[in-house]
Design an enzyme around this catalytic site. Sequence first.
Site, mmCIF file in Angstrom:
data_model
loop_
_atom_site.group_PDB
_atom_site.id
_atom_site.type_symbol
_atom_site.label_atom_id
_atom_site.label_comp_id
_atom_site.label_asym_id
_atom_site.label_seq_id
_atom_site.Cartn_x
_atom_site.Cartn_y
_atom_site.Cartn_z
ATOM 1 N N CYS A 381 -3.080 -13.610 -15.858
ATOM 2 C CA CYS A 381 -1.737 -13.067 -16.087
ATOM 3 C C CYS A 381 -0.966 -13.976 -17.044
ATOM 4 C CB CYS A 381 -1.019 -12.865 -14.754
ATOM 5 S SG CYS A 381 0.398 -11.749 -14.873
ATOM 6 N N HIS A 520 -5.096 -9.462 -12.070
ATOM 7 C CA HIS A 520 -5.295 -10.466 -11.020
ATOM 8 C C HIS A 520 -6.619 -10.217 -10.290
ATOM 9 C CE1 HIS A 520 -1.296 -12.432 -11.066
ATOM 10 N NE2 HIS A 520 -0.909 -11.272 -11.550
ATOM 11 N N GLU A 522 -8.350 -12.148 -8.527
ATOM 12 C CA GLU A 522 -8.440 -12.816 -7.226
ATOM 13 C C GLU A 522 -8.110 -11.880 -6.072
ATOM 14 O OE1 GLU A 522 -4.136 -13.601 -8.588
ATOM 15 O OE2 GLU A 522 -6.124 -13.351 -9.491
#
Length: 548
Positions: A381, A520, A522
């Site tokens: 990001c 993102h 993750e």
Amino acid sequence: MARYVFITGGVVSSLGKGLASAALGALLQARGYSVRLRKLDPYLNVDPGTMSPFEHGEVFVTDDGAETDLDLGHYERFTGVAARKTDSVSSGRIYSNVLEKERRGDYLGKTIQVIPHVTNEIKDFLRVGEEEVDFMLCEIGGTVGDIEGLPFFEAIRQFGQERPRGQCIYMHLTLLPFIAASGELKTKPTQHSVKELRAIGIAPDVLVCRSEGPIPKKEREKLALFCNVRPDSVIAAQDLKSIYEAPLAYHREGLDQAVLDAFGISPAPRPNLEKWETVVDRIHNPEGEVKVAIVGKYTQLEDAYKSIAEALTHGGIANKVKVRTQWLDSELFEKDEEIPPLLEDYHAILVPGGFGVRGTEGMIHAARFARERKVPYLGICLGMQMAVIEASRDLLGVPNAGSEEFDHEAGQRRFTPVIYHLKEWVEGNRTIQREVGDDKGGTMRLGAYDAVLSDGSQVAGIYGATAISERHRHRYEVDIKYREKLEDCGLRFSGVSPDGRLPEIVEIPGHPWYIGVQFHPELKSKPFAPHPLFADFIRAAVEQSRLV
């Protein structure tokens, strides 16, 4: 119709209700049941999207664009069940819904009260999707006795009374403090917490007690007697070296059996915990070690980057290595001469997301260090945007390259923006428009969006595909008009939105591993299914460790 488990907490906060809920969900799955987990938060914010990471930790984003509590990340990581908007609600959202209905006249002129109107709204939330799963696990945020949580406790009390007998149970998580001076494990705080819970009409069926060690038989029997639960329903929640031991530890303590007994389910299917045994074995018996520096804005609180920390662990599991992370405040990197001593001992560098100008120059310097020193780099990001700004300054020759976000914050034009405020994008079959002055809450590009990867690119090889979907949470984008010039300088735009307007991924061909992503990754990583980017990032760190 689903059976409901309501998870409440007492004595103190941060005991691990979210982890206990997630572990229970994993154990029920291991026995062949389908589950969904939900979080009911008492705070008055509509959602945590505008809350400081220092205040609330990270904001977990769902595929359908909800900004939610970080506990939903635990739920997904442990069960693999993708969370939805309907899995998270706050007092703010509940009251907002009630007031909207009142303004529309839905209540036909009645006086609006907490009981029944607010509690009915909470119960309606609980019922959503109940026909889809065998068990619905609902965690109530905060602790029993909190004034803002009372409507939720009243709602789940009513809900249990309205359902057929045996369809709802209550699990209460408390603390058993050990007093070193007297050498005693104290049960009184738990007794008082249960008394408080029973005073509002809820009697726990299962008691989960957080402690530093096992609960002796004498204390277990005392808790059972004074808290009115069965002795085998008093479950010890001991401190663990890794959160991924929780399903196995809770199973050894008999949590899943106690829950099934409370529902009268007998005989219960035997659990298959093989995947959790494999995960724990890899965590405790690594074949090597790598060191990763995380250069971010909110590093004083690890929960601000909780999903990133866990995704790095998952990458270590995939590569059978231990990942040692060092959280470094990006403001430490504001001067070029400070960079080498701080970063040269690490095998990889990760720059995560964030908002605002503070610390961004340090992130840019970290990205430059990784590019020039050939150290594996993952920018997420804001971390991707800092990589683009660094390339614009040092490769393209735009010395004051920056972001519109920084100009807006300063109230004046200071940079040549290569990152701009996203005013319009496509979501499904509709166009979303935003202005700089719009409300902050829920106005970003949120949730899952598709991306197209370039054939032959490094990321296409990592994903093993050229079409992907990832979750986003951002308000600013890399300006596509700089694509050709930056690619001529060596920064490849290897992933873009399907319409080709929004850059999603950049990489540097010829660098051992230098990738920035606007999304993102993750948020979708799990211990038994590590995200491909994190798995390959740690693989690259392993290779780097062999060169150092």
